[in-house]
Every structure is written in structure tokens, then in C-alpha cells.
Design an enzyme around this catalytic site. Structure first.
Site, mmCIF file in Angstrom:
data_model
loop_
_atom_site.group_PDB
_atom_site.id
_atom_site.type_symbol
_atom_site.label_atom_id
_atom_site.label_comp_id
_atom_site.label_asym_id
_atom_site.label_seq_id
_atom_site.Cartn_x
_atom_site.Cartn_y
_atom_site.Cartn_z
ATOM 1 N N ASP A 79 1.488 6.622 6.258
ATOM 2 C CA ASP A 79 0.065 6.472 5.986
ATOM 3 C C ASP A 79 -0.687 7.729 6.421
ATOM 4 O O ASP A 79 -0.171 8.839 6.294
ATOM 5 C CB ASP A 79 -0.455 5.227 6.724
ATOM 6 C CG ASP A 79 -1.573 4.529 5.967
ATOM 7 O OD1 ASP A 79 -2.684 5.079 5.929
ATOM 8 O OD2 ASP A 79 -1.347 3.433 5.426
ATOM 9 N N ASP A 96 7.658 8.739 19.767
ATOM 10 C CA ASP A 96 8.826 9.562 20.104
ATOM 11 C C ASP A 96 9.994 9.341 19.153
ATOM 12 O O ASP A 96 10.943 10.127 19.151
ATOM 13 C CB ASP A 96 9.284 9.270 21.535
ATOM 14 C CG ASP A 96 8.290 9.767 22.579
ATOM 15 O OD1 ASP A 96 7.442 10.600 22.222
ATOM 16 O OD2 ASP A 96 8.356 9.309 23.733
ATOM 17 N N HIS A 113 -7.348 4.579 8.462
ATOM 18 C CA HIS A 113 -6.606 3.659 7.586
ATOM 19 C C HIS A 113 -5.244 3.278 8.170
ATOM 20 O O HIS A 113 -4.902 2.099 8.289
ATOM 21 C CB HIS A 113 -6.433 4.304 6.214
ATOM 22 C CG HIS A 113 -5.791 3.437 5.188
ATOM 23 N ND1 HIS A 113 -4.422 3.322 5.059
ATOM 24 C CD2 HIS A 113 -6.315 2.647 4.227
ATOM 25 C CE1 HIS A 113 -4.137 2.496 4.062
ATOM 26 N NE2 HIS A 113 -5.273 2.071 3.542
ATOM 27 N N ALA A 223 4.775 1.439 -5.784
ATOM 28 C CA ALA A 223 4.982 0.004 -6.004
ATOM 29 C C ALA A 223 5.645 -0.308 -7.336
ATOM 30 O O ALA A 223 6.308 -1.322 -7.471
ATOM 31 C CB ALA A 223 3.647 -0.745 -5.903
ATOM 32 N N TYR A 225 8.028 1.326 -8.753
ATOM 33 C CA TYR A 225 9.439 1.690 -8.784
ATOM 34 C C TYR A 225 10.313 0.485 -8.467
ATOM 35 O O TYR A 225 9.888 -0.466 -7.813
ATOM 36 C CB TYR A 225 9.739 2.783 -7.744
ATOM 37 C CG TYR A 225 9.144 4.125 -8.026
ATOM 38 C CD1 TYR A 225 9.266 4.728 -9.274
ATOM 39 C CD2 TYR A 225 8.462 4.801 -7.028
ATOM 40 C CE1 TYR A 225 8.724 5.980 -9.519
ATOM 41 C CE2 TYR A 225 7.914 6.059 -7.263
ATOM 42 C CZ TYR A 225 8.051 6.637 -8.510
ATOM 43 O OH TYR A 225 7.508 7.871 -8.749
ATOM 44 N N ASP A 251 5.059 -8.455 -7.037
ATOM 45 C CA ASP A 251 6.135 -9.306 -6.534
ATOM 46 C C ASP A 251 5.615 -10.435 -5.657
ATOM 47 O O ASP A 251 6.041 -11.574 -5.767
ATOM 48 C CB ASP A 251 7.131 -8.475 -5.713
ATOM 49 C CG ASP A 251 7.840 -7.444 -6.563
ATOM 50 O OD1 ASP A 251 8.410 -7.829 -7.588
ATOM 51 O OD2 ASP A 251 7.806 -6.255 -6.215
ATOM 52 N N SER A 277 -4.044 -2.608 0.390
ATOM 53 C CA SER A 277 -3.473 -2.009 1.599
ATOM 54 C C SER A 277 -3.205 -3.045 2.686
ATOM 55 O O SER A 277 -2.087 -3.162 3.177
ATOM 56 C CB SER A 277 -4.411 -0.924 2.151
ATOM 57 O OG SER A 277 -4.250 0.289 1.495
#
Length: 432
Positions: A79, A96, A113, A223, A225, A251, A277
Site C-alpha cells: 500500500d 524488520d 491509506h 483484481a 488477474y 469473488d 479498499s
């Protein structure tokens, strides 16, 4: 896979986050940030974000959390970066663990966001902030080149591309890759998606916010794909959000409006925000809840459990144009100790994906060994080419599917017969 040309040189159509923001602030969180390292002043509490997270009730979150909080599951959030210092994300972000090659400013969120998405997935709710649907899960943050990236060309060169982040995440032990953005197709992104799918990762992306405003049905990439779960948004009444994209590449559906998100990078207040989102983030959290209880399940089994228990008025083995297989209901999986997830190496969405990538690769979610190369786009039919059923109505907001999603939440899971074998579905495009 869905047909389409690659992105033009210079990124003529920028990738955008799938979140629509209102300009009206709904309240200060718990005070003003003195500094990122210090956090919020507890005496300045003026707003309880959790009181606006209306979906906890219909989803019976309290009951689910008695069984699972998502503990032990890592979610890669690709993001705008994730601020790990909000009260709700203290101790929840594993900065990390971001591979060095793509770690540039991973904890420097350039819009707010990515931090909102992370809180919706795994926030603790401390200080009156957003609480995640999977508060026991952990977030691995990735900052990528999305619309709104500050700093011009020099910053673009330093910031990882989407494909780089996906590939890097695929080589870690994060089980879920959450992508609340979309844009036009890109061959490199598609190759990265196939690679991640071959490694047993669950890829989830926003279908976009074009909605009725579009001249034709538009679904964002990634999305659209194969091997990516495309998520649409719904409101509190259970109606599919007017802004939510459709077109046969949806979906699943999840809540996507009527609750807050961070206004900006000051992290001082939440605003009314909406989009596919947050629906994507909540679907990622739902998968984390299930995978935490069933750590040995493969991505196919997790996807199958989400699909089989999805809420929809007219259960079918074919997805609706607007809501896919229905509203996510992880509780129905968590409360059934004997839930049958089906075969580990058979893709429940093989027809949509155009093949069984994981079965061919011989990989599973529990395996860490590298797999064989993924099939190329030319080797599979367009995603959704088997045809998705349209909702009963003529538009998303008027369909019979859209006004019964929450009613279905309390019902017994519909049994969906899904043939074929493969991996998880995926779709995406441009977002806002």
C-alpha cells in the site's frame, strides 16, 4: 486471464488506492500526535472509532474472537506504507521483516491509506482507534509507487514497484498479500502475481470504485488477474455500494462504507471514508482468522472455506456479477470444528482462474520450498470466461443479491458445489 494491454510508458494511468474519502472529519481520534514516537495524548480522547465499526455486530465478531483472533498469521499490506506508531498498531507491525530490497520508507505512510488498511486488519483498538477484525494477526508493511507518492521522479526511483513488493512478499512467511489498490494491467505485475500464487500465497485485491459512473463494467487490476480474490463493497444495509465495480470479476463482498479511516498523514483524526479498499482489508482479516485456527490448510482450502460460507440470497456455483459468491462470513467456519475444507490441491475457483496453478506447481500454503514457474497469461482463458451470473436486478444497488447479504450472515452456510481444481481467484484495476 482477463484480456488487456500492458500499462503505457510513463504510467499514463496511475495505480490508485481503492478508497474514497469524505472531506468531513468525523472526530479526533484520541488526541493530537505530539510526535510519531510518543503517540497520542490520552486526555484528549474525543472520538471512539470502534463505535462506528458497525459490521462487528452482524459478523458476530465477539463470538469469533473467542475462537480466533488471527494469531500466528502475517499479512503483507502492499500500500502507501504503514505508520506503526498509532495507538491501535503499537506492536502490530513487523517492519524488520520487510526484505531490504523493498523496505524503503515502509513505515512512512504518504496518505494514511495503508495505515487504515492495517488497522482494519490487525489493529488492537487501543486509544479508541480502529480495531482490526483479526487483532491477533501481524502486519508486514510495503510502500509502493501508487498515485499520490510525494517527491517526484527521485522518490519514484527509490520506491519499490508493485511487482517487486509482491515478489518479495511471496518469498516471506506471510500467508496473505492484501492489495487495496488497482489500475491498468501490467505484465510485470501479472508475472509477480503468478509467482506469489505458485508459492501458496492468498492474494486479495480491490475491484475498484468505478461503479455506475463508468461507461462500462470496469474491474481493476490486479483484481482482474487469475489467482487473486476480487472484493466488492457493501453498506450497512447489505446493499452493494453504488461505487463498487462489477463486471463478472467479483469473488467476494465485504463491508466497505459507513465507518472511518485516517484523514491524512497527521494521524490526528478519522474521516468518513468508503471504497473497495476497506472491503479488501476486512476480507484479508477474515482469511487470517480462519488460517490461524487451521494453520495446515492450503490456500485452496482457505479460499474454499470463504466461498462455501459466503452469504448470498441465491446460492450458486457461479459468482454473481455484483457480489461474487457473497458476503464473507468467517464465523461459520470458526464455529464448525468439523468443517470440511475440501482437497488441499484443488482450486475451488479453477474455472475463473483458467487452471490449477498450485496443483501444477506441487506447492501448498504450508510449504516453503520454491515452486516451478507459473503459467503465462496466454496459457489460460480470460478470467471469468465461464460467465458469472448477473444479480437479479439491473444494477448493483437494486439487485436482489445486494439487499440480503446481512440477512444471510446469521443463516446456515449455503453449500456451493464447485468443480475443477486450481488456486485462488484474483482481479483488479484502477482505484480511487
Amino acid at each position: 486471464m482477463k484480456s488487456g494491454t500492458g500499462r503505457q510508458a510513463g504510467h499514463a494511468a496511475p495505480i490508485r488506492t481503492c478508497f474514497r474519502r469524505s472531506t468531513r472529519a468525523v472526530g479526533a481520534l484520541v488526541g493530537v500526535l505530539a510526535t510519531l514516537s510518543v503517540g497520542f495524548a490520552p486526555s484528549a480522547t474525543a472520538y471512539d472509532a470502534q463505535s462506528q465499526q458497525w459490521y462487528f455486530g452482524p459478523m458476530k465478531a465477539d463470538q469469533m474472537w473467542r475462537v480466533s483472533t488471527g494469531k500466528g498469521v502475517k499479512v503483507a499490506v502492499i500500500d502507501t506504507g504503514v505508520n506503526p506508531n498509532t495507538p491501535s498498531l503499537k506492536g502490530q507491525v513487523l517492519a524488520d521483516e520487510v526484505p531490504n530490497a523493498v523496505a524503503y520508507k515502509a513505515t512512512d505512510d504518504f496518505t494514511g491509506h495503508g495505515t487504515t488498511m492495517a488497522e482494519l486488519i490487525a489493529g488492537t483498538g487501543s486509544g479508541g482507534g480502529l480495531k482490526g477484525l483479526a487483532p491477533g494477526a501481524k502486519i508486514v508493511p510495503y510502500r509502493v509507487d501508487l498515485e499520490g507518492l510525494p517527491g517526484g521522479k527521485s522518490e519514484e526511483k527509490k520506491t519499490p514497484k508493485i511487482a517487486q513488493a509482491i515478489r518479495a512478499a511471496a518469498d516471506t512467511d506471510a500467508k496473505i498479500i492484501s492489495m487495496s489498490f488497482g489500475g491498468f494491467p501490467d505484465p510485470e505485475d501479472e508475472d509477480a502475481i503468478n509467482y506469489a500464487a505458485s508459492k501458496g500465497k492468498l492474494l486479495i485485491a480491490a475491484v475498484g470504485n468505478a461503479g455506475k459512473s463508468a461507461k462500462k463494467d470496469l474491474i481493476d487490476y490486479p483484481a482482474a488477474y487469475s489467482y487473486v480474490i476480487g472484493v466488492a463493497a457493501a453498506d450497512e444495509s447489505g446493499a452493494v455500494s453504488k461505487f463498487s465495480s462489477s463486471g463478472g470479476y467479483v469473488d467476494l463482498t465485504a463491508p466497505g462504507q459507513g465507518f472511518p479511516g485516517w484523514c491524512d498523514t497527521t494521524f490526528r483524526s478519522y474521516c468518513e471514508r468508503e471504497g473497495t479498499s476497506p472491503a479488501t482489508a476486512l476480507t484479508s482479516a477474515a482469511a487470517a482468522l480462519i488460517w490461524s485456527v487451521h494453520p495446515n490448510w492450503t490456500v485452496n482450502q482457505v479460499v474454499r472455506s470463504l466461498v462455501k460460507t459466503a452469504g448470498r440470497k441465491d446460492p450458486s456455483d457461479r459468482p454473481s456479477k455484483y457480489i461474487g459468491y457473497g458476503m464473507v462470513r468467517p464465523r461459520l467456519v470458526l464455529e464448525d470444528a468439523s468443517f470440511d475444507p475440501g482437497p488441499a490441491h484443488v482450486d475451488p475457483l479453477a474455472k475463473e482462474n483458467g487452471g490449477d496453478l498450485l496443483a501444477k506447481a506441487g506447492t501448498s500454503a504450508a510449504s516453503s520450498a520454491p515452486s516451478s514457474s507459473a503459467s503465462t497469461p496466454s496459457q489460460a482463458p480470460a478470467k471469468g470466461s465461464t460467465g458469472g451470473t448477473s444479480a437479479a436486478g439491473s444494477s448493483a444497488e437494486s439487485s436482489s443479491d445486494s439487499n440480503t447479504l446481512w440477512i444471510a450472515l446469521g443463516a446456515v452456510a449455503a453449500v456451493i458445489v464447485i468443480g475443477g481444481g486450481g488456486a485462488a481467484v484474483m482481479r483488479a484495476r484502477r482505484a480511487r
